[in-house]
Write a protein that holds these residues in place. Structure first.
Motif, PDB file in Angstrom:
ATOM      1  N   LEU A 116      16.598 -43.995  -9.551  1.00 37.62           N
ATOM      2  CA  LEU A 116      16.685 -45.434  -9.817  1.00 37.62           C
ATOM      3  C   LEU A 116      15.690 -46.285  -8.946  1.00 37.62           C
ATOM      4  O   LEU A 116      15.907 -47.421  -9.141  1.00 37.62           O
ATOM      5  CB  LEU A 116      18.179 -45.780  -9.289  1.00 37.62           C
ATOM      6  CG  LEU A 116      19.364 -45.140 -10.005  1.00 37.62           C
ATOM      7  CD1 LEU A 116      20.748 -45.192  -9.004  1.00 37.62           C
ATOM      8  CD2 LEU A 116      19.481 -45.775 -11.355  1.00 37.62           C
ATOM      9  N   SER A 143      20.731 -51.912 -22.572  1.00 38.38           N
ATOM     10  CA  SER A 143      21.963 -51.460 -22.409  1.00 38.38           C
ATOM     11  C   SER A 143      22.880 -51.529 -23.524  1.00 38.38           C
ATOM     12  O   SER A 143      23.664 -50.656 -24.110  1.00 38.38           O
ATOM     13  CB  SER A 143      22.579 -51.874 -21.188  1.00 38.38           C
ATOM     14  OG  SER A 143      21.864 -51.585 -20.041  1.00 38.38           O
ATOM     15  N   LEU A 197      16.022 -42.672 -14.278  1.00 37.32           N
ATOM     16  CA  LEU A 197      16.254 -44.241 -14.874  1.00 37.32           C
ATOM     17  C   LEU A 197      15.261 -45.330 -14.056  1.00 37.32           C
ATOM     18  O   LEU A 197      15.561 -46.462 -13.841  1.00 37.32           O
ATOM     19  CB  LEU A 197      17.878 -44.766 -14.519  1.00 37.32           C
ATOM     20  CG  LEU A 197      18.798 -43.769 -15.352  1.00 37.32           C
ATOM     21  CD1 LEU A 197      20.058 -44.241 -14.709  1.00 37.32           C
ATOM     22  CD2 LEU A 197      18.727 -44.103 -16.893  1.00 37.32           C
ATOM     23  N   ASN A 219      11.334 -42.190 -22.375  1.00 37.39           N
ATOM     24  CA  ASN A 219      10.641 -43.147 -21.336  1.00 37.39           C
ATOM     25  C   ASN A 219       9.714 -44.205 -22.057  1.00 37.39           C
ATOM     26  O   ASN A 219       9.155 -43.619 -23.189  1.00 37.39           O
ATOM     27  CB  ASN A 219       9.647 -42.305 -20.432  1.00 37.39           C
ATOM     28  CG  ASN A 219      10.468 -41.718 -19.445  1.00 37.39           C
ATOM     29  OD1 ASN A 219      11.493 -41.932 -19.038  1.00 37.39           O
ATOM     30  ND2 ASN A 219       9.801 -40.820 -18.926  1.00 37.39           N
ATOM     31  N   ASN A 236      13.587 -50.054 -14.777  1.00 37.42           N
ATOM     32  CA  ASN A 236      14.452 -50.878 -15.695  1.00 37.42           C
ATOM     33  C   ASN A 236      14.726 -51.981 -15.153  1.00 37.42           C
ATOM     34  O   ASN A 236      14.194 -52.718 -14.070  1.00 37.42           O
ATOM     35  CB  ASN A 236      15.344 -49.935 -16.128  1.00 37.42           C
ATOM     36  CG  ASN A 236      15.275 -49.009 -17.301  1.00 37.42           C
ATOM     37  OD1 ASN A 236      15.395 -49.037 -18.459  1.00 37.42           O
ATOM     38  ND2 ASN A 236      15.051 -47.726 -16.958  1.00 37.42           N
ATOM     39  N   ASN A 249      14.416 -50.993  -9.660  1.00 36.61           N
ATOM     40  CA  ASN A 249      15.433 -51.901 -10.469  1.00 36.61           C
ATOM     41  C   ASN A 249      15.730 -52.894  -9.759  1.00 36.61           C
ATOM     42  O   ASN A 249      15.084 -53.652  -8.847  1.00 36.61           O
ATOM     43  CB  ASN A 249      16.590 -50.696 -10.936  1.00 36.61           C
ATOM     44  CG  ASN A 249      16.379 -49.926 -11.895  1.00 36.61           C
ATOM     45  OD1 ASN A 249      16.501 -50.306 -13.201  1.00 36.61           O
ATOM     46  ND2 ASN A 249      16.035 -48.504 -11.764  1.00 36.61           N
ATOM     47  N   LEU A 276      17.005 -51.526 -19.658  1.00 37.61           N
ATOM     48  CA  LEU A 276      18.477 -51.098 -19.292  1.00 37.61           C
ATOM     49  C   LEU A 276      18.717 -52.201 -18.221  1.00 37.61           C
ATOM     50  O   LEU A 276      18.172 -52.358 -17.310  1.00 37.61           O
ATOM     51  CB  LEU A 276      18.662 -49.810 -18.956  1.00 37.61           C
ATOM     52  CG  LEU A 276      18.333 -48.757 -19.898  1.00 37.61           C
ATOM     53  CD1 LEU A 276      18.552 -47.118 -19.348  1.00 37.61           C
ATOM     54  CD2 LEU A 276      19.091 -48.967 -21.239  1.00 37.61           C
ATOM     55  N   LEU A 278      14.998 -41.831 -19.142  1.00 32.41           N
ATOM     56  CA  LEU A 278      15.005 -43.243 -19.912  1.00 32.41           C
ATOM     57  C   LEU A 278      14.166 -44.060 -18.908  1.00 32.41           C
ATOM     58  O   LEU A 278      14.491 -45.502 -18.884  1.00 32.41           O
ATOM     59  CB  LEU A 278      16.461 -43.718 -19.657  1.00 32.41           C
ATOM     60  CG  LEU A 278      17.388 -43.195 -20.973  1.00 32.41           C
ATOM     61  CD1 LEU A 278      18.729 -43.279 -20.633  1.00 32.41           C
ATOM     62  CD2 LEU A 278      16.793 -43.823 -22.313  1.00 32.41           C
ATOM     63  N   GLU A 279      13.057 -43.917 -18.236  1.00 30.94           N
ATOM     64  CA  GLU A 279      12.154 -44.693 -17.507  1.00 30.94           C
ATOM     65  C   GLU A 279      11.516 -45.709 -18.249  1.00 30.94           C
ATOM     66  O   GLU A 279      11.280 -45.458 -19.372  1.00 30.94           O
ATOM     67  CB  GLU A 279      11.291 -43.828 -16.641  1.00 30.94           C
ATOM     68  CG  GLU A 279      12.036 -42.880 -15.826  1.00 30.94           C
ATOM     69  CD  GLU A 279      11.080 -42.155 -14.843  1.00 30.94           C
ATOM     70  OE1 GLU A 279       9.823 -42.112 -15.136  1.00 30.94           O
ATOM     71  OE2 GLU A 279      11.540 -41.366 -13.841  1.00 30.94           O
ATOM     72  N   VAL A 323      23.543 -48.606 -15.523  1.00 26.41           N
ATOM     73  CA  VAL A 323      23.660 -46.976 -15.843  1.00 26.41           C
ATOM     74  C   VAL A 323      24.038 -46.996 -16.949  1.00 26.41           C
ATOM     75  O   VAL A 323      25.380 -47.284 -17.107  1.00 26.41           O
ATOM     76  CB  VAL A 323      24.100 -46.368 -14.646  1.00 26.41           C
ATOM     77  CG1 VAL A 323      24.128 -44.939 -14.852  1.00 26.41           C
ATOM     78  CG2 VAL A 323      23.194 -46.549 -13.469  1.00 26.41           C
TER      79      VAL A 323
END
Length: 350
Positions: free
Chosen positions: A173, A109, A149, A103, A152, A176, A133, A128-129, A136
């Motif tokens: 998610l 990506s 995630l 994070n 992002n 995003n 990105l 992966l906050e 995914v």
């Protein structure tokens, strides 16, 4: 004679002692508190706690790349750094990793080497906050149980990325750039163990594909959803928490019995465009309808059962305990028939 014999025995004893201290048998596991045993392989940028030998703390060190991870590590903390890339060379020996926290970095990506996560066959948690990105990451290990995630710039979900991920229980998610077109009918196919699906704070104008049957928590706050298709929740037999705050839902967009979900305990519809209270199930316990356009309450109409008489067992009463209606056009007093119906109410906010 006795002196010579004693001297020889002493020499033998000391020799054996030195031998056993310097050559550790293969079956003799290192003491978890033996700092010297672990410190030699600990990356100099990180901290290896002697009381937690399977963990590696590399967080908040202004790192720009991931160091080589020792084979013994299960839990890897890399949050709050300046990391831009994730490459396989860092994980050559780290085949036992179960937890990775990345994070609050600067990972893109394009900065994730193809297959770097998919090769970690024992990985259970991947965070992966707060990165950069745009899609995914794929492929992902089938062992994964949680994928975080949030926050992002994800606008793409590769086709089939979640297929066969039968161990995944949480997919986050939120915040995003997901569009309706991003989500296809088979996006969540195969997520048979999924219990948490969070797609809040994206750019959806309609409900996502029907979530997997085992989902317990569905969060869709802060989108632009206008309507819910009829029978949308027919397959979600375990749904307990549903959040649709800050959308554009109208009375017309809600089928008459859309929230008649026997498992549902917490329903949040704050900050929408509703003018009346929707029908609910007898089992619902918390209902949030604040900041809509509701101007009146008819307790008889919204009661999920006929108004109970004077003598009724508590187990047969509607279960609603908390009702929030502030920020509407409703004026006190609270209608008496509302209280007659929902006799277990602890709080009504108007």
């Amino acid at each position: 004679m006795n002196v010579q014999l004693y001297s020889r025995l002493l020499v033998v004893f000391l020799t054996n002692t030195v031998w056993t201290r310097n050559i550790r048998p293969m079956y003799d596991q290192p003491d978890t508190y033996d700092w010297s045993f672990y410190s030699f392989e600990c990356p100099q940028e990180c901290f290896c706690p002697p009381s937690f030998p399977n963990a590696l703390y590399c967080d908040s060190k202004e790192l720009k790349e991931i160091p080589a991870i020792p084979a013994r590590i299960w839990y890897l903390y890399l949050q709050n750094n300046l990391i831009e890339t994730v490459t396989g060379k860092s994980f050559v020996n780290a085949t036992q990793l179960k937890w990775i926290n990345l994070n609050n970095n600067k990972i893109t990506s394009n900065g994730i080497e193809k297959g770097v996560f998919g090769n970690l066959k024992n990985l259970l948690y991947l965070f992966l906050e707060n990165n950069e990105l745009e899609e995914v990451p794929a492929p992902l290990p089938l062992s994964l149980e949680q994928l975080r995630l949030a926050r992002n710039k994800i606008a793409t979900i590769p086709a089939g990325v979640f297929n066969n991920m039968e161990n995944l229980t949480a997919l986050d998610l939120h915040q995003n750039k997901l569009l309706d077109s991003t989500l296809s009918s088979d996006t969540f196919q195969g997520l048979n163990s999924l219990m948490l699906l969070n797609i809040a704070q994206n750019s959806l104008t309609k409900m996502p594909p029907t979530p997997p049957a085992n989902v317990i928590q569905l969060f869709l706050d802060n989108n632009s959803i206008e309507a819910i298709p009829e029978n949308y929740f027919d397959a979600t037999l375990k749904l307990i928490f549903l959040r649709l705050n800050n959308n554009k839902l109208t009375d017309k967009g809600l089928p008459s019995k859309i929230f008649n979900i026997s498992s549902l305990l917490d329903l949040q519809l704050s900050y929408n465009e509703l003018t009346k209270i929707p029908s609910i199930n007898v089992h619902l316990e918390h209902l949030y309808l604040d900041n809509n356009r509701i101007d009146s309450i008819n307790g008889t109409q919204i009661c999920p059962v006929p108004i109970p008489g004077d003598h009724v067992y508590e187990r047969n009463l509607p279960r609603l305990r908390y009702l929030r209606l502030d920020g509407n056009e409703i004026k006190p007093p609270i209608p008496f028939d509302l209280m007659l119906c929902f006799r277990l109410l602890h709080a009504v906010v108007i």
